[in-house]
Scaffold this motif. Sequence first.
Motif, PDB file in Angstrom:
ATOM      1  N   MET A   1       4.948  -5.154  -9.596  1.00  0.00           N
ATOM      2  CA  MET A   1       4.618  -3.641  -9.162  1.00  0.00           C
ATOM      3  C   MET A   1       5.213  -3.035 -10.531  1.00  0.00           C
ATOM      4  O   MET A   1       5.826  -3.409 -11.106  1.00  0.00           O
ATOM      5  CB  MET A   1       5.797  -3.269  -8.071  1.00  0.00           C
ATOM      6  N   SER A   2       4.329  -1.893 -10.666  1.00  0.00           N
ATOM      7  CA  SER A   2       4.551  -1.035 -11.900  1.00  0.00           C
ATOM      8  C   SER A   2       5.833  -0.177 -11.574  1.00  0.00           C
ATOM      9  O   SER A   2       6.358   0.154 -12.744  1.00  0.00           O
ATOM     10  CB  SER A   2       3.316  -0.287 -12.144  1.00  0.00           C
ATOM     11  N   THR A   3       6.299   0.248 -10.798  1.00  0.00           N
ATOM     12  CA  THR A   3       7.595   0.832 -10.600  1.00  0.00           C
ATOM     13  C   THR A   3       8.456   0.316  -9.341  1.00  0.00           C
ATOM     14  O   THR A   3       8.060  -0.560  -8.601  1.00  0.00           O
ATOM     15  CB  THR A   3       7.507   2.382  -9.905  1.00  0.00           C
ATOM     16  N   THR A   4       9.627   0.566  -9.394  1.00  0.00           N
ATOM     17  CA  THR A   4      10.747   0.267  -8.466  1.00  0.00           C
ATOM     18  C   THR A   4      10.119   0.993  -7.002  1.00  0.00           C
ATOM     19  O   THR A   4       9.959   1.938  -7.022  1.00  0.00           O
ATOM     20  CB  THR A   4      12.137   0.789  -8.669  1.00  0.00           C
ATOM     21  N   PRO A   5       9.900  -0.070  -6.013  1.00  0.00           N
ATOM     22  CA  PRO A   5       9.555   0.490  -4.634  1.00  0.00           C
ATOM     23  C   PRO A   5      10.549   1.198  -3.954  1.00  0.00           C
ATOM     24  O   PRO A   5      11.609   0.896  -3.678  1.00  0.00           O
ATOM     25  CB  PRO A   5       8.888  -0.675  -3.807  1.00  0.00           C
ATOM     26  N   ARG A   6      10.258   2.593  -3.311  1.00  0.00           N
ATOM     27  CA  ARG A   6      11.190   3.356  -2.870  1.00  0.00           C
ATOM     28  C   ARG A   6      10.657   3.997  -1.343  1.00  0.00           C
ATOM     29  O   ARG A   6       9.336   4.012  -1.288  1.00  0.00           O
ATOM     30  CB  ARG A   6      11.718   4.439  -3.588  1.00  0.00           C
ATOM     31  N   CYS A   7      11.457   4.317  -0.743  1.00  0.00           N
ATOM     32  CA  CYS A   7      10.945   5.081   0.783  1.00  0.00           C
ATOM     33  C   CYS A   7      10.348   6.327   0.152  1.00  0.00           C
ATOM     34  O   CYS A   7      11.069   7.182  -0.336  1.00  0.00           O
ATOM     35  CB  CYS A   7      12.498   5.115   1.474  1.00  0.00           C
ATOM     36  N   PRO A   8       9.607   6.593   0.857  1.00  0.00           N
ATOM     37  CA  PRO A   8       8.684   8.047   0.545  1.00  0.00           C
ATOM     38  C   PRO A   8       9.417   9.177   1.139  1.00  0.00           C
ATOM     39  O   PRO A   8       9.262  10.385   0.648  1.00  0.00           O
ATOM     40  CB  PRO A   8       7.387   7.928   1.319  1.00  0.00           C
ATOM     41  N   SER A   9      10.561   9.009   2.084  1.00  0.00           N
ATOM     42  CA  SER A   9      11.158  10.105   2.673  1.00  0.00           C
ATOM     43  C   SER A   9      12.506  10.272   2.042  1.00  0.00           C
ATOM     44  O   SER A   9      12.898  11.253   1.401  1.00  0.00           O
ATOM     45  CB  SER A   9      11.114   9.756   4.176  1.00  0.00           C
ATOM     46  N   CYS A  10      13.443   9.017   1.948  1.00  0.00           N
ATOM     47  CA  CYS A  10      14.594   9.326   1.473  1.00  0.00           C
ATOM     48  C   CYS A  10      14.791   8.733  -0.177  1.00  0.00           C
ATOM     49  O   CYS A  10      15.925   8.875  -0.408  1.00  0.00           O
ATOM     50  CB  CYS A  10      15.785   8.452   2.514  1.00  0.00           C
ATOM     51  N   ARG A  11      13.952   8.019  -0.551  1.00  0.00           N
ATOM     52  CA  ARG A  11      13.903   7.461  -1.701  1.00  0.00           C
ATOM     53  C   ARG A  11      14.965   6.254  -2.073  1.00  0.00           C
ATOM     54  O   ARG A  11      15.244   6.010  -3.154  1.00  0.00           O
ATOM     55  CB  ARG A  11      14.116   8.691  -2.931  1.00  0.00           C
ATOM     56  N   ARG A  12      15.272   5.844  -1.057  1.00  0.00           N
ATOM     57  CA  ARG A  12      15.898   4.523  -1.016  1.00  0.00           C
ATOM     58  C   ARG A  12      15.078   3.384  -1.499  1.00  0.00           C
ATOM     59  O   ARG A  12      13.952   3.213  -1.235  1.00  0.00           O
ATOM     60  CB  ARG A  12      16.520   3.982   0.317  1.00  0.00           C
ATOM     61  N   PHE A  13      15.732   2.314  -2.219  1.00  0.00           N
ATOM     62  CA  PHE A  13      14.867   1.190  -2.637  1.00  0.00           C
ATOM     63  C   PHE A  13      14.756   0.395  -1.355  1.00  0.00           C
ATOM     64  O   PHE A  13      15.485   0.191  -0.528  1.00  0.00           O
ATOM     65  CB  PHE A  13      15.970   0.376  -3.461  1.00  0.00           C
ATOM     66  N   VAL A  14      13.487  -0.074  -1.389  1.00  0.00           N
ATOM     67  CA  VAL A  14      13.108  -1.086  -0.482  1.00  0.00           C
ATOM     68  C   VAL A  14      12.177  -2.264  -1.034  1.00  0.00           C
ATOM     69  O   VAL A  14      12.015  -2.154  -2.259  1.00  0.00           O
ATOM     70  CB  VAL A  14      12.055  -0.369   0.702  1.00  0.00           C
ATOM     71  N   TYR A  15      12.398  -3.162  -0.252  1.00  0.00           N
ATOM     72  CA  TYR A  15      11.789  -4.437  -0.735  1.00  0.00           C
ATOM     73  C   TYR A  15      10.119  -4.362  -0.321  1.00  0.00           C
ATOM     74  O   TYR A  15       9.726  -3.665   0.444  1.00  0.00           O
ATOM     75  CB  TYR A  15      12.330  -5.625   0.024  1.00  0.00           C
ATOM     76  N   LEU A  16       9.282  -5.159  -1.121  1.00  0.00           N
ATOM     77  CA  LEU A  16       7.838  -5.027  -0.834  1.00  0.00           C
ATOM     78  C   LEU A  16       7.296  -5.575   0.327  1.00  0.00           C
ATOM     79  O   LEU A  16       6.396  -5.145   0.732  1.00  0.00           O
ATOM     80  CB  LEU A  16       7.395  -6.189  -1.996  1.00  0.00           C
ATOM     81  N   ASP A  17       8.098  -6.037   1.401  1.00  0.00           N
ATOM     82  CA  ASP A  17       7.752  -6.546   2.728  1.00  0.00           C
ATOM     83  C   ASP A  17       8.283  -5.555   3.544  1.00  0.00           C
ATOM     84  O   ASP A  17       7.956  -5.815   5.037  1.00  0.00           O
ATOM     85  CB  ASP A  17       8.080  -7.954   3.109  1.00  0.00           C
ATOM     86  N   THR A  18       8.772  -4.284   3.230  1.00  0.00           N
ATOM     87  CA  THR A  18       9.457  -3.295   4.099  1.00  0.00           C
ATOM     88  C   THR A  18       8.282  -2.546   5.107  1.00  0.00           C
ATOM     89  O   THR A  18       7.330  -2.342   4.419  1.00  0.00           O
ATOM     90  CB  THR A  18      10.169  -2.436   3.418  1.00  0.00           C
ATOM     91  N   LEU A  19       8.605  -2.673   6.346  1.00  0.00           N
ATOM     92  CA  LEU A  19       7.644  -1.911   7.433  1.00  0.00           C
ATOM     93  C   LEU A  19       8.232  -0.512   7.492  1.00  0.00           C
ATOM     94  O   LEU A  19       7.862   0.439   7.915  1.00  0.00           O
ATOM     95  CB  LEU A  19       7.343  -2.869   8.541  1.00  0.00           C
ATOM     96  N   VAL A  20       9.522  -0.448   7.937  1.00  0.00           N
ATOM     97  CA  VAL A  20      10.317   0.534   8.320  1.00  0.00           C
ATOM     98  C   VAL A  20      11.509   0.605   7.442  1.00  0.00           C
ATOM     99  O   VAL A  20      12.287  -0.185   7.086  1.00  0.00           O
ATOM    100  CB  VAL A  20      10.587   0.617   9.745  1.00  0.00           C
ATOM    101  N   CYS A  21      11.825   1.840   6.894  1.00  0.00           N
ATOM    102  CA  CYS A  21      12.978   2.040   5.826  1.00  0.00           C
ATOM    103  C   CYS A  21      14.331   1.791   6.826  1.00  0.00           C
ATOM    104  O   CYS A  21      14.458   2.426   7.754  1.00  0.00           O
ATOM    105  CB  CYS A  21      13.010   3.673   5.601  1.00  0.00           C
ATOM    106  N   PRO A  22      15.042   0.681   6.300  1.00  0.00           N
ATOM    107  CA  PRO A  22      16.175   0.791   7.031  1.00  0.00           C
ATOM    108  C   PRO A  22      17.281   2.038   6.988  1.00  0.00           C
ATOM    109  O   PRO A  22      18.240   1.870   7.734  1.00  0.00           O
ATOM    110  CB  PRO A  22      17.035  -0.602   6.355  1.00  0.00           C
ATOM    111  N   ALA A  23      17.254   2.837   6.061  1.00  0.00           N
ATOM    112  CA  ALA A  23      18.084   4.004   5.861  1.00  0.00           C
ATOM    113  C   ALA A  23      17.623   5.157   6.888  1.00  0.00           C
ATOM    114  O   ALA A  23      18.553   5.629   7.630  1.00  0.00           O
ATOM    115  CB  ALA A  23      18.356   4.566   4.773  1.00  0.00           C
TER     116      ALA A  23
END
Length: 362
Positions: A1-23
């Motif tokens: 990945m070219s950038t650190t993956p983040r939740c589009p809503s709260c900007r929390r770091f998420v892993y590549l296999d994330t379906l739903v933001c845990p935060a």
Amino acid sequence: MSTTPRCPSCRRFVYLDTLVCPACGTEMGLQVIERVFEAVHAGRTVVDGVTWFTCSERDWGCNWLVREDAPAGRCSSCRLTRRRPDADDTIALEKLATVEEAKRRLVLQIGDLGPPIEGWYQKPGGLGFDLLSSRSDGEKVTIGHANGIITTDLAESLDDVREAVRVKLGEPYRTVLGHLRHEAGHYFQNVLITDDATWSRCRELFGDERESYRDALNRHYEFGAPQNWSDAFISEYATMHPWEDFAETFAHYLHIVGTLQTAAAIGIHLEAGASTLRDTDVEPREDYGDQSVGRTLSDWAALSQAFNRVNRSMGLADLYPFTITPPVQRKLAFIHEIITRARLTTAEQVELALAPQGDERN
């Protein structure tokens, strides 16, 4: 990945296999062209006027998005799967989700590095995956690569099965992703080496791949690796045959640049003096395509030593328990050269991903 993956809503770091933001609970999908997560509603999202849909394999863990003009409802990674367990084999399908996640990581990394990926449904000998389970009734699984198809046993997603294979093969560690990277090396050897001069250089480094594989296999399992194998090979398995030496070295190149990319994305920076191997700062890069392999391996020597120390502080085995000798460095330099030489532009990669499906109907 070219950038650190983040939740589009709260900007929390998420892993590549994330379906739903845990935060914050946002449902999300990965838009693979820009390598960013987008919030999805009712299975879709619109980005810059283009509609993206969730992959039809989302129920089995795939979080990739599919562009509206794609030739199928499955994402570009899932379409590479040629065979998988029957729909009523739910136990095997649960293991399939684990292996598919590793495959998506592989496909993303190859996309970042730039070599072409043409699917099995696009041309004879194209890349495909038979993801089968030896635990399924009547299924015999022979892992390996043949004519573009990588076959793996889903049972290896089970820790006890994978550990038994690791011990049998004398490997210091074995992971699903590592196995897929190795088998991808077999595929890309024929994709990336296309002229006599490059084949000649390959044979000088790895040996002549035209020697009998069956004889080499029997010799390896009867006598094992030669003495002092670590002087010129990255692993014992690499000593078996030139094909395996290339595949093992290819896999290690992906291990190295992939981990350096992650280290760069999360901002790891070793200051001078923190490492006994460098007198200058070590700041890993997200892309080493325009760098020499010497710079790549120098950064990796420092970072891998740091990671090994972290693992030991947790009572774990070394993250990277391998020694890169000068002969192995020359082999890695060859891999680096042929990969960077074959880079496609983003537009070319998108064009390949959106190519017609041929006779594929799944």
